[in-house]
Scaffold this active site. Structure first.
Site, PDB file in Angstrom:
ATOM      1  N   LEU A   6       0.846  -1.200   0.000  1.00 30.56           N
ATOM      2  CA  LEU A   6       0.000   0.000   0.000  1.00 30.56           C
ATOM      3  C   LEU A   6       0.877   1.245   0.000  1.00 30.56           C
ATOM      4  CD1 LEU A   6      -2.688  -1.274   2.536  1.00 30.56           C
ATOM      5  CD2 LEU A   6      -2.679  -1.447   0.034  1.00 30.56           C
ATOM      6  N   GLU A   7       0.947   1.891  -1.159  1.00 26.52           N
ATOM      7  CA  GLU A   7       1.827   3.034  -1.359  1.00 26.52           C
ATOM      8  C   GLU A   7       1.118   4.156  -2.103  1.00 26.52           C
ATOM      9  OE1 GLU A   7       5.869   2.259  -2.572  1.00 26.52           O
ATOM     10  OE2 GLU A   7       5.459   0.108  -2.572  1.00 26.52           O
TER      11      GLU A   7
END
Length: 406
Positions: A155-156
């Site tokens: 998750l970026e």
């Protein structure tokens, strides 16, 4: 945190060329059957892009290092829009054969894969699917297509800063965990000197609010603030340990057991350098504190630069091929993680009545977490990988749980 992930697609001819023979020999369907490795292997699976960044032949890497698992990256939403899973935003999972063939080669050689969804750049399914259920259904297609035993939520940016999208991703991860018993689920997020940033702590709070406990939360301590190499990464991991305690309510041992390191080998996108010695520093910390995951970006870069300095296909540091992968191989045999975070302390499993029916402990035998043995008229359960440490002795780590007399 670009990590050079968006380089032009360079499908490895060796991987594709060798696939048909292996598939025929193993009598697998397109994506075969997962060998179901122990979770310690999924927690020690380095990232590998199977269609981009000049991917190496995974079987060559396995044979050279003993590595058994790889974290294949990345599943994204289609670049054209929609809520169907694709590789790199371009290759639909539904019609894929290239990655499936690579998976068959890995499984045919005794290994397995996890698949990573998200990553840096591109459009994520959490952004386009609209709801938790729709996001989960898209990822379930990936789990079913490749018979997965593990999945990673990377998750970026830009999704990382989108509250609704992160809610979709975490909700989908929780649903996948419930709908696929035993699925190893990891969550990977950016790292900072403080462990993780404001959005990272919001992510932890969101996970707690929906009752979602993945097998592991990992940070990526690179691309800004880590010019101190391994020492600065260890400092960040220790800070993140504190955040896991304060935001999730875990005790210290639980936090370490479900914390992970996701590093970058060689030169980072911001010109930090992580050498073999830096990986050794972090590895020593990870094993001595019994961290639950140790991985890195990426096997595609795990070779010294020769004719190019392209950071997506080589490390730009002095090394032999696959030197960094050898750390994940070692980690898989050092500290296998627990399966899920406990909600409360648990008592040792009681010993079944009767005589010592479990096999007698052998000094030269390798034991993995959960193995039951008998020794000195007691039954003992291994907490993690061990060899040569006698049940009933203090030892270095206290690996054996005494389940009582037979």
């Amino acid at each position: 945190m670009q990590r050079s992930r968006l380089a032009a697609t360079l499908v490895a001819a060796a991987t594709v060329a060798g696939a048909a023979a292996v598939v025929a020999a193993t009598a697998h369907a397109q994506t075969g059957t997962s060998t179901g490795l122990d979770n310690n292997w999924y927690a020690a699976a380095p990232y590998l892009m199977p269609q981009s960044n000049n991917p190496p032949d995974p079987v060559t890497v396995m044979n050279a290092t003993g590595q058994k698992a790889f974290q294949l990256a990345f599943i994204l939403a289609p670049k054209s829009g929609g809520c169907s899973p694709t590789w790199d935003g371009t290759s639909p999972v539904s019609s894929d054969t290239t990655v499936g063939d690579a998976i068959n080669r890995i499984r045919g050689n005794g290994g397995d894969v996890s698949v990573s969804v998200g990553g840096y750049g591109g459009t994520k399914l959490g952004q386009t699917c609209g709801t938790v259920d729709a996001t989960a259904a898209a990822y379930q297609q990936v789990v079913a297509k490749y018979n997965l035993k593990a999945i990673d939520f990377d998750l970026e940016e830009p999704e990382y800063e989108d509250t609704a999208a992160i809610a979709n991703e975490l909700g989908a991860a929780k649903k996948l965990q419930a709908d696929n018993p035993g699925l190893f689920v990891s969550v990977t997020m950016p790292g900072t000197a403080a462990g993780t940033g404001w959005f990272g702590t919001q992510l932890l709070d969101q996970a707690k609010s929906i009752g979602f406990s993945p097998n592991n939360f990992s940070i990526m301590p690179f691309d800004g603030g880590f010019n101190g190499g391994g020492a600065s990464q260890v400092s960040a991991l220790e800070a993140f340990h504190g955040l896991l305690q304060s935001h999730l309510g875990w005790d210290s041992d639980t936090a370490y057991a479900h914390e992970g390191f996701s590093g970058m080998n060689g030169k980072s996108d911001t010109s930090e350098y992580f050498n073999i010695s830096d990986f050794q520093t972090v590895y020593d910390y990870a094993t001595s504190h019994h961290l639950g995951r140790f991985t890195f970006w990426a096997v595609n870069r795990d070779r010294q630069c020769t004719t190019t300095t392209d950071n997506s296909v080589c490390s730009n540091v002095q090394q032999n091929d696959w030197d960094f992968t050898k750390f994940t191989t070692r980690f898989a045999g050092a500290t296998p993680p627990q399966t899920t975070p406990p909600t409360s302390p648990t008592s040792p499993t009681s010993n079944p009545p009767g005589t010592c029916s479990a096999p007698e402990w052998q000094k030269t035998q390798v034991y993995t977490g959960g193995t039951l043995v008998s020794h000195n008229s007691h039954k003992w359960t291994a907490k993690w990988w061990t060899q040569g440490e006698e049940p009933g002795t203090t030892g270095q780590w206290g690996v054996w749980t005494d389940n009582g007399g037979c």
